[in-house]
Write an enzyme that holds these catalytic residues in place. Sequence first.
Site, PDB file in Angstrom:
ATOM      1  N   CYS A 125     -39.354  -6.085  23.123  1.00  0.00           N
ATOM      2  CA  CYS A 125     -40.415  -7.037  22.804  1.00  0.00           C
ATOM      3  C   CYS A 125     -40.900  -7.688  24.095  1.00  0.00           C
ATOM      4  O   CYS A 125     -40.154  -8.435  24.740  1.00  0.00           O
ATOM      5  CB  CYS A 125     -39.921  -8.104  21.823  1.00  0.00           C
ATOM      6  SG  CYS A 125     -41.212  -9.301  21.378  1.00  0.00           S
ATOM      7  N   CYS A 128     -41.108 -11.732  23.605  1.00  0.00           N
ATOM      8  CA  CYS A 128     -39.834 -12.469  23.603  1.00  0.00           C
ATOM      9  C   CYS A 128     -38.914 -12.048  24.740  1.00  0.00           C
ATOM     10  O   CYS A 128     -37.873 -12.684  24.963  1.00  0.00           O
ATOM     11  CB  CYS A 128     -39.121 -12.276  22.267  1.00  0.00           C
ATOM     12  SG  CYS A 128     -40.036 -12.907  20.848  1.00  0.00           S
ATOM     13  N   HIS A 138     -40.926  -8.330  15.598  1.00  0.00           N
ATOM     14  CA  HIS A 138     -41.600  -9.547  16.058  1.00  0.00           C
ATOM     15  C   HIS A 138     -42.606  -9.988  15.010  1.00  0.00           C
ATOM     16  O   HIS A 138     -43.455  -9.207  14.575  1.00  0.00           O
ATOM     17  CB  HIS A 138     -42.310  -9.296  17.387  1.00  0.00           C
ATOM     18  CG  HIS A 138     -42.912 -10.535  17.980  1.00  0.00           C
ATOM     19  ND1 HIS A 138     -42.206 -11.376  18.824  1.00  0.00           N
ATOM     20  CD2 HIS A 138     -44.147 -11.093  17.836  1.00  0.00           C
ATOM     21  CE1 HIS A 138     -42.983 -12.385  19.180  1.00  0.00           C
ATOM     22  NE2 HIS A 138     -44.169 -12.238  18.593  1.00  0.00           N
ATOM     23  N   CYS A 139     -42.512 -11.251  14.598  1.00  0.00           N
ATOM     24  CA  CYS A 139     -43.462 -11.821  13.635  1.00  0.00           C
ATOM     25  C   CYS A 139     -44.568 -12.520  14.416  1.00  0.00           C
ATOM     26  O   CYS A 139     -44.304 -13.481  15.139  1.00  0.00           O
ATOM     27  CB  CYS A 139     -42.752 -12.797  12.696  1.00  0.00           C
ATOM     28  SG  CYS A 139     -43.890 -13.608  11.538  1.00  0.00           S
ATOM     29  N   CYS A 142     -44.910 -16.345  13.143  1.00  0.00           N
ATOM     30  CA  CYS A 142     -43.862 -17.249  13.637  1.00  0.00           C
ATOM     31  C   CYS A 142     -43.727 -17.192  15.157  1.00  0.00           C
ATOM     32  O   CYS A 142     -43.111 -18.079  15.760  1.00  0.00           O
ATOM     33  CB  CYS A 142     -42.518 -16.898  13.002  1.00  0.00           C
ATOM     34  SG  CYS A 142     -42.483 -17.053  11.206  1.00  0.00           S
ATOM     35  N   CYS A 145     -39.015 -13.008  17.370  1.00  0.00           N
ATOM     36  CA  CYS A 145     -38.398 -11.806  16.826  1.00  0.00           C
ATOM     37  C   CYS A 145     -37.410 -12.234  15.739  1.00  0.00           C
ATOM     38  O   CYS A 145     -36.605 -13.147  15.950  1.00  0.00           O
ATOM     39  CB  CYS A 145     -37.684 -11.015  17.918  1.00  0.00           C
ATOM     40  SG  CYS A 145     -38.802 -10.038  18.946  1.00  0.00           S
ATOM     41  N   HIS A 152     -43.645 -11.578   6.391  1.00  0.00           N
ATOM     42  CA  HIS A 152     -43.960 -13.006   6.448  1.00  0.00           C
ATOM     43  C   HIS A 152     -44.661 -13.375   5.155  1.00  0.00           C
ATOM     44  O   HIS A 152     -45.696 -12.813   4.813  1.00  0.00           O
ATOM     45  CB  HIS A 152     -44.852 -13.333   7.642  1.00  0.00           C
ATOM     46  CG  HIS A 152     -45.083 -14.809   7.808  1.00  0.00           C
ATOM     47  ND1 HIS A 152     -44.270 -15.609   8.604  1.00  0.00           N
ATOM     48  CD2 HIS A 152     -45.996 -15.643   7.250  1.00  0.00           C
ATOM     49  CE1 HIS A 152     -44.689 -16.862   8.536  1.00  0.00           C
ATOM     50  NE2 HIS A 152     -45.738 -16.910   7.717  1.00  0.00           N
ATOM     51  N   CYS A 153     -44.075 -14.324   4.422  1.00  0.00           N
ATOM     52  CA  CYS A 153     -44.591 -14.676   3.096  1.00  0.00           C
ATOM     53  C   CYS A 153     -45.371 -15.987   3.161  1.00  0.00           C
ATOM     54  O   CYS A 153     -44.788 -17.040   3.459  1.00  0.00           O
ATOM     55  CB  CYS A 153     -43.437 -14.809   2.101  1.00  0.00           C
ATOM     56  SG  CYS A 153     -43.990 -15.233   0.436  1.00  0.00           S
ATOM     57  N   CYS A 159     -40.872 -16.695   7.412  1.00  0.00           N
ATOM     58  CA  CYS A 159     -40.601 -15.275   7.611  1.00  0.00           C
ATOM     59  C   CYS A 159     -39.364 -14.906   6.802  1.00  0.00           C
ATOM     60  O   CYS A 159     -38.321 -15.556   6.910  1.00  0.00           O
ATOM     61  CB  CYS A 159     -40.375 -15.005   9.092  1.00  0.00           C
ATOM     62  SG  CYS A 159     -40.795 -13.334   9.577  1.00  0.00           S
TER      63      CYS A 159
END
Length: 329
Positions: A125, A128, A138-139, A142, A145, A152-153, A159
């Site tokens: 990543c 990060c 990785h989100c 957010c 990682c 992601h909700c 996440c």
Amino acid sequence: MALSRGLRCCQRAFAWLPVLIIALVVLWSYYAYVCELCLVTLSNPVEKVAYLTIFHILFVLFVWTYWKSIFTLPVQPGKKYHMSYADKERYENEERPEVQRQILAEIARKLPVYTRTGNGGIRFCDRCQLIKPDRCHHCTVCAICVLKMDHHCPWVNNCIGFSNYKFFLLFLAYSLLYCLYIAATVFKYFIKYWTGELTNGRSKFHVLFLLFVAVMFFVSLMFLFGYHCWLVSRNRSTLEAFSAPVFQNGPDKNGFNLGFVKNLQQVFGEEKKLWLLPVASSQGDGHFFPMRALCEAQNPLLANEEQWEDDGIDEEPHGKSSSRLSLNI
């Protein structure tokens, strides 16, 4: 700079809007069921007590799991997956991609990392600055990682990953039961109001609308919960269902599938008394997961069991091999 910071604050505040909508609907459903149905419409005291008791048990479990899904922070990879200052400097100063891949491969030799990128490289990543553990992603929402990231909700503004996937599943299950119970107990009085047998105007609106909302949410949740049950039975995340994880020998959609029982234990743990409670009981720490390929490498006879595993049959020798592998590593 100030404008950019203000936009980020607005974005964070706006992200809570779906959670606020759900909270308002739940609060209204509580008022409509407890006050308008049970206290106003029902006349039988025994029926009132029975309805209210079961309702509050489901309501507490539903709110508890929803709270845990929202406020359980996603877990990030440990320090050993982050690049040291010297390795980071060596990696960034190197311009040749093939040498960069070699540097990552050298660092990853010390780590239990078995999944790869599409071209066979180590999963790294750039944002990060870490080597991703297996099933970690990785989100972008957010900006971190997340270990065993599922998705992601927006409805929980969080996440969903290793730390709260069990809570999210229980939230879906209890919200499904909550809607089903409301619909089943309200239906009789819905008919009475609809046919004019009962005439209380204010309560009529709440009871009629309560049934429609409960049925609507029940149908949508039924499909979502069924899909996640299927994912758990195959030991896949939502991301892995769309894109199979890549191992050293290529993509394998069943790479983490250990059989139905072992797959359940990965999420809910081995203590069955904790399965239905929103308390942490998942196996491991989210950095390493037993894999079918490694188990087969230890015991070639297990390679012939792939067809059985796809049918959901859990073989005892395979489970023992997986357990030994996770302990050894």
